[in-house]
Design a protein around this motif. Structure first.
Motif, PDB file in Angstrom:
ATOM      1  N   GLU A  19       0.820  -1.214   0.000  1.00  0.00           N
ATOM      2  CA  GLU A  19       0.000   0.000   0.000  1.00  0.00           C
ATOM      3  C   GLU A  19       0.853   1.264   0.000  1.00  0.00           C
ATOM      4  N   ARG A  67       2.477   1.806  -3.312  1.00  0.00           N
ATOM      5  CA  ARG A  67       1.511   2.390  -4.236  1.00  0.00           C
ATOM      6  C   ARG A  67       1.410   3.897  -4.011  1.00  0.00           C
ATOM      7  N   LYS A 116      -9.158  15.373   3.009  1.00  0.00           N
ATOM      8  CA  LYS A 116      -9.668  15.276   1.640  1.00  0.00           C
ATOM      9  C   LYS A 116     -10.990  16.025   1.517  1.00  0.00           C
ATOM     10  N   GLN A 145     -16.460   7.903  -0.755  1.00  0.00           N
ATOM     11  CA  GLN A 145     -15.346   7.920  -1.711  1.00  0.00           C
ATOM     12  C   GLN A 145     -14.004   7.954  -0.990  1.00  0.00           C
ATOM     13  N   ASN A 146     -13.898   8.797   0.027  1.00  0.00           N
ATOM     14  CA  ASN A 146     -12.642   8.907   0.762  1.00  0.00           C
ATOM     15  C   ASN A 146     -12.384   7.688   1.640  1.00  0.00           C
ATOM     16  N   PHE A 176     -13.346   4.705   0.895  1.00  0.00           N
ATOM     17  CA  PHE A 176     -12.997   3.608  -0.012  1.00  0.00           C
ATOM     18  C   PHE A 176     -11.552   3.699  -0.490  1.00  0.00           C
ATOM     19  N   TYR A 177     -11.117   4.911  -0.845  1.00  0.00           N
ATOM     20  CA  TYR A 177      -9.843   5.048  -1.553  1.00  0.00           C
ATOM     21  C   TYR A 177      -8.791   5.854  -0.786  1.00  0.00           C
ATOM     22  N   LEU A 232     -14.183  -2.634   2.402  1.00  0.00           N
ATOM     23  CA  LEU A 232     -13.556  -2.896   1.109  1.00  0.00           C
ATOM     24  C   LEU A 232     -14.384  -3.865   0.265  1.00  0.00           C
ATOM     25  N   ARG A 257     -17.142  -1.956  -1.179  1.00  0.00           N
ATOM     26  CA  ARG A 257     -16.637  -1.248  -2.353  1.00  0.00           C
ATOM     27  C   ARG A 257     -16.649  -2.161  -3.574  1.00  0.00           C
ATOM     28  N   ASN A 316      -3.395  -2.796  -7.326  1.00  0.00           N
ATOM     29  CA  ASN A 316      -4.788  -2.367  -7.421  1.00  0.00           C
ATOM     30  C   ASN A 316      -5.791  -3.486  -7.185  1.00  0.00           C
TER      31      ASN A 316
END
Length: 325
Positions: free
Chosen positions: A80, A83, A145, A152-153, A155-156, A217, A220, A295
């Motif tokens: 992670e 990434r 964020k 959205q935040n 999740f990612y 997750l 998601r 990913n």
């Protein structure tokens, strides 16, 4: 559009084997959970306190649990944070501390000495502190964020619950050293309470938190595979059974809890297989490993359930060795 018929070949065999193992554990749990012929809550005859060898064995099992969690965090955080291009130098911290925790856990697993080890204690304490600080960093990251704590935040963005896994590794490791350091003639205790009950309650709470992270997750991913429901159903049931055993009446039958924890431990290992299959299903599969590994579903994450289940099993051993629990 062609109808999806499920995985075939090696993937189908892997899923079939996983289902068979899980079904076997369910069957064993149902059979093992039957109450004894005599009421289990009757007082037991006075028994001598557990020997130092039993306390040391339980401590070594807790070392193994802490090491399993540390290994999961080590490889998961490495992927992670790679990434994330290690944008912040502090992102190396969980990799270093989890590697140290894994090393001292391996040392403790094979150490038969009935005494705490200063280096292991120090590493475990450092690991626990890093877990707390890392949780604060991840919460701060999401809060910065736009929209803050929107789906959205969540999740990612930085996973809110991930750093607590290394914190749990440090806490369980620290508990293992306290159990190992139990004076001769006494039963293992933590904070003045039976060690088995404390460790069981902590392990159950850890399972709930890890389930929440996995559920987020998998939500998601729209639970597109029925097996994705397992990490949000089996661990909570195991946590409930373990918490009941930890906080409930003494001398109750805990066989069902033991088998359910074993099934959860197997599920954690099986989850690695499922995630590997998921990466193989992505575009170009393992030939495009550099992208799909970053990913796709995180391969090292599911064994966190295994580590917590192992801690729960060690807690049950401590409870059964304590004549008052």
């Amino acid at each position: 559009m062609a109808r999806y018929k499920g995985p075939r070949g090696a993937a189908g065999w892997a899923l079939g084997l996983t289902g068979a193992l899980t079904a076997a554990c369910f069957a064993a749990a149902t059979r093992g959970g039957r109450m004894a012929r005599h009421p289990a809550t009757l007082p037991r005859a006075s028994e001598p306190p557990p020997s130092p060898e039993k306390a040391t064995l339980a401590a070594r099992r807790l070392n193994r649990s802490a090491g399993t969690l540390a290994a999961s965090v080590l490889f998961d955080s490495a992927v992670e944070h790679y990434r994330g291009d290690f944008e912040n130098r502090a992102m190396y911290t969980p990799i270093v501390t989890s590697a140290l925790a894994l090393a001292v856990s391996a040392h403790g697993t094979f150490d038969k000495s009935p005494a705490a080890h200063r280096m292991r204690d120090g590493v475990y304490l450092l690991t626990g502190v890093v877990g707390l600080i890392g949780t604060g960093f991840h919460v701060w990251n999401v809060a910065q964020k736009p929209g803050r704590f929107i789906w959205q935040n969540l999740f990612y963005g930085a996973p809110l619950g991930a750093p607590m896994a290394i914190g749990l590794s440090g806490l369980l490791g620290f508990f293992s050293e306290r159990v190992r350091d139990t004076p001769i003639g006494q039963t293992p205790r933590l904070f003045g309470l039976p060690a088995g009950r404390v460790i069981g309650a902590v392990s159950g709470a850890g399972m709930v938190g890890t389930t929440a992270e996995a559920g987020l997750l998998h939500f998601r991913g729209s639970f597109h595979d029925p097996f994705m429901a397992l990490p949000v159903t089996m661990p909570p049931a195991a946590a409930a059974a373990l918490t009941n055993a930890s906080l409930g009446a003494a001398h109750t039958d805990r066989r069902l809890t033991r088998w359910w924890l074993r099934a959860t431990a197997i599920m954690g290992v099986s989850g690695t297989v499922f995630h590997a299959i998921g990466i193989g299903r992505d575009m170009d599969g393992w030939r495009n490993i550099q992208q799909n590994l970053l990913n796709g579903p995180p391969i090292p994450a599911p064994p966190a359930f295994t580590g917590l289940a192992l801690a729960g099993l060690a807690a049950l051993d401590l409870m059964e060795d304590d004549s008052d629990v």
